[in-house]
Scaffold this motif. Structure first.
Motif, mmCIF file in Angstrom:
data_model
loop_
_atom_site.group_PDB
_atom_site.id
_atom_site.type_symbol
_atom_site.label_atom_id
_atom_site.label_comp_id
_atom_site.label_asym_id
_atom_site.label_seq_id
_atom_site.Cartn_x
_atom_site.Cartn_y
_atom_site.Cartn_z
ATOM 1 N N PRO A 10 47.728 43.108 36.140
ATOM 2 C CA PRO A 10 46.969 41.851 35.980
ATOM 3 C C PRO A 10 46.461 41.277 37.296
ATOM 4 O O PRO A 10 45.299 40.874 37.393
ATOM 5 N N GLU A 11 47.308 41.265 38.324
ATOM 6 C CA GLU A 11 46.879 40.720 39.624
ATOM 7 C C GLU A 11 45.722 41.554 40.192
ATOM 8 O O GLU A 11 44.789 41.022 40.790
ATOM 9 N N VAL A 12 45.843 42.864 39.989
ATOM 10 C CA VAL A 12 44.802 43.747 40.534
ATOM 11 C C VAL A 12 43.479 43.500 39.806
ATOM 12 O O VAL A 12 42.413 43.448 40.423
ATOM 13 N N LEU A 13 43.573 43.296 38.498
ATOM 14 C CA LEU A 13 42.353 43.026 37.721
ATOM 15 C C LEU A 13 41.707 41.713 38.146
ATOM 16 O O LEU A 13 40.481 41.618 38.252
ATOM 17 N N ILE A 14 42.547 40.715 38.404
ATOM 18 C CA ILE A 14 42.022 39.410 38.826
ATOM 19 C C ILE A 14 41.359 39.540 40.205
ATOM 20 O O ILE A 14 40.289 38.990 40.455
ATOM 21 N N ALA A 15 41.990 40.339 41.079
ATOM 22 C CA ALA A 15 41.391 40.573 42.405
ATOM 23 C C ALA A 15 40.074 41.339 42.250
ATOM 24 O O ALA A 15 39.088 41.042 42.938
ATOM 25 N N ALA A 16 40.062 42.309 41.331
ATOM 26 C CA ALA A 16 38.841 43.104 41.127
ATOM 27 C C ALA A 16 37.710 42.203 40.636
ATOM 28 O O ALA A 16 36.557 42.343 41.054
ATOM 29 N N ASP A 43 35.775 51.140 38.721
ATOM 30 C CA ASP A 43 34.318 51.150 38.918
ATOM 31 C C ASP A 43 33.825 50.412 40.151
ATOM 32 O O ASP A 43 32.628 50.339 40.392
ATOM 33 N N ILE A 44 34.729 49.851 40.933
ATOM 34 C CA ILE A 44 34.267 49.051 42.074
ATOM 35 C C ILE A 44 33.574 49.927 43.120
ATOM 36 O O ILE A 44 32.473 49.621 43.579
ATOM 37 N N GLY A 45 34.222 51.040 43.470
ATOM 38 C CA GLY A 45 33.627 51.954 44.457
ATOM 39 C C GLY A 45 32.334 52.557 43.930
ATOM 40 O O GLY A 45 31.330 52.633 44.647
ATOM 41 N N LYS A 46 32.365 52.948 42.666
ATOM 42 C CA LYS A 46 31.163 53.523 42.039
ATOM 43 C C LYS A 46 30.017 52.523 42.074
ATOM 44 O O LYS A 46 28.880 52.864 42.391
ATOM 45 N N ASN A 47 30.321 51.252 41.768
ATOM 46 C CA ASN A 47 29.270 50.225 41.783
ATOM 47 C C ASN A 47 28.691 50.040 43.185
ATOM 48 O O ASN A 47 27.508 49.793 43.357
ATOM 49 N N LEU A 48 29.580 50.156 44.172
ATOM 50 C CA LEU A 48 29.114 50.021 45.561
ATOM 51 C C LEU A 48 28.164 51.152 45.924
ATOM 52 O O LEU A 48 27.128 50.921 46.557
ATOM 53 N N VAL A 49 28.538 52.366 45.520
ATOM 54 C CA VAL A 49 27.668 53.509 45.803
ATOM 55 C C VAL A 49 26.317 53.266 45.127
ATOM 56 O O VAL A 49 25.255 53.428 45.750
ATOM 57 N N ALA A 97 38.097 44.779 52.802
ATOM 58 C CA ALA A 97 39.356 44.552 53.536
ATOM 59 C C ALA A 97 40.379 43.890 52.616
ATOM 60 O O ALA A 97 41.563 44.267 52.596
ATOM 61 N N GLY A 98 39.914 42.920 51.825
ATOM 62 C CA GLY A 98 40.809 42.241 50.885
ATOM 63 C C GLY A 98 41.325 43.204 49.826
ATOM 64 O O GLY A 98 42.524 43.241 49.528
ATOM 65 N N MET A 99 40.417 44.025 49.291
ATOM 66 C CA MET A 99 40.821 44.951 48.237
ATOM 67 C C MET A 99 41.807 45.999 48.756
ATOM 68 O O MET A 99 42.672 46.466 48.021
ATOM 69 N N ASN A 100 41.684 46.348 50.042
ATOM 70 C CA ASN A 100 42.643 47.306 50.612
ATOM 71 C C ASN A 100 44.054 46.733 50.622
ATOM 72 O O ASN A 100 45.024 47.450 50.349
ATOM 73 N N VAL A 101 44.151 45.439 50.912
ATOM 74 C CA VAL A 101 45.474 44.796 50.896
ATOM 75 C C VAL A 101 46.024 44.783 49.460
ATOM 76 O O VAL A 101 47.208 45.039 49.232
#
Ligand code: B1M
Length: 212
Positions: free
Chosen positions: A60-66, A102-108, A43-47
């Motif tokens: 940069p912000e996206v990387l920090i969130a990732a 790679d976040i989605g891939k890691n989840l799979v 939910a957080g990543m969607n925002v």
């Protein structure tokens, strides 16, 4: 604010130690790992995705969130992958060439492990040749391809073609996924399956191998 919302907020603001701490707390309080994942971290990543699209956030912000999301996933990983059973089959996965998401891939990968598969993760930016090499080495029953960009999803076709040219296609099933990928795209490039999210990827792979 509820705990799950707090987790989402900590992902949005990129606070990795806080995400880790709150994720642990949520599990200690007995919340289902899948809920923590979906209603907290994802939910957080969607925002974050929305903010990125609206130019409120930059790379940069996206990387920090990732990075914050990954801290939470590391806590969830053993819980999502909890299984005592022998591997049911081998699953090879990677993000296709040119793509670094790679976040989605890691989840799979995590969910497949949780379902009892032996997972070989090739990481990101994986060329068709690397996929073929890994297929030869590991002899998986299923290959999973992930892509998050409309440009790189086209490279999925190249992997399938290279598997065909090298004679491996008849021995492995191919499943594709990632935000821009659709069932009709999967059909068009000759994949055996498509799944919109990590949980349905597990179901789809089981169905492809007649394990249901
Ligand atoms: Co990127 N990025 N990004 N990015 N990024 C998107 C994908 C984008 C939609 C953002 C936007 O504009 N709104 C956009 C793509 C536009 C398009 O092509 N249509 C975009 C862009 C443009 C870019 C760059 C080009 C930006 C730039 O540099 N100008 C650049 C490209 C770099 C590259 O890859 N060569 C780039 C870079 C990055 C970061 C490095 C900063 C970072 C990635 C960090 C990392 O992964 N380690 C990043 C991030 C984090 C995102 C967003 C914000 C989040 C992606 C994510 O992790 N989502 C994303 C916007 C968004 O999606 N909201 C965006 C959470 C994750 C759980 O979901 O990955 O979709 P997802 O996975 C899901 C399903 O898709 C599915 O299951 C998962 C879980 O249920 N799934 C599968 C995934 N793989 C599967 C495989 C399967 C089955 C299901 O079977 C094998």
């Amino acid at each position: 604010m509820g705990l799950l919302q707090e987790i989402a907020e900590a992902v949005i603001t990129g606070k990795a130690p806080k995400v880790e701490e709150l994720t642990k707390k949520a599990l200690e309080e007995g919340l289902e790992p899948a809920r923590v994942l979906n209603e907290g971290l994802i939910a957080g990543m969607n925002v974050v995705g929305e903010k990125f699209r609206n130019n409120e956030y930059y790379v940069p912000e996206v990387l920090i969130a990732a990075r914050a999301m990954k801290a939470g996933m590391a806590v969830l990983r053993p819980r999502l992958a909890e299984t005592g059973v022998k591997p049911v089959a081998k699953f090879l996965i990677g993000t296709v060439k040119g793509d670094l998401h790679d976040i989605g891939k890691n989840l799979v990968a995590m969910m497949m492990e949780g379902a009892g598969f032996e997972v070989i993760d090739l990481g990101v930016d994986v060329s068709p040749e690397k996929f073929v090499e890994a297929v030869e080495k590991n002899e998986p029953q299923v290959v999973g391809l992930s892509a998050l960009l409309t440009t790189t999803m086209l490279n999925m076709r190249g992997v399938i073609e290279t598997l065909e040219k090298t004679g491996h296609r008849k021995h492995v099933k191919v499943i594709v996924g990632g935000a821009p990928v659709t069932q009709s795209f999967a059909d068009e490039i000759g994949a055996d399956g498509y799944a919109p999210d990590a949980a349905s990827a597990v179901e789809k792979v089981k169905e492809m191998l007649n394990l249901n």
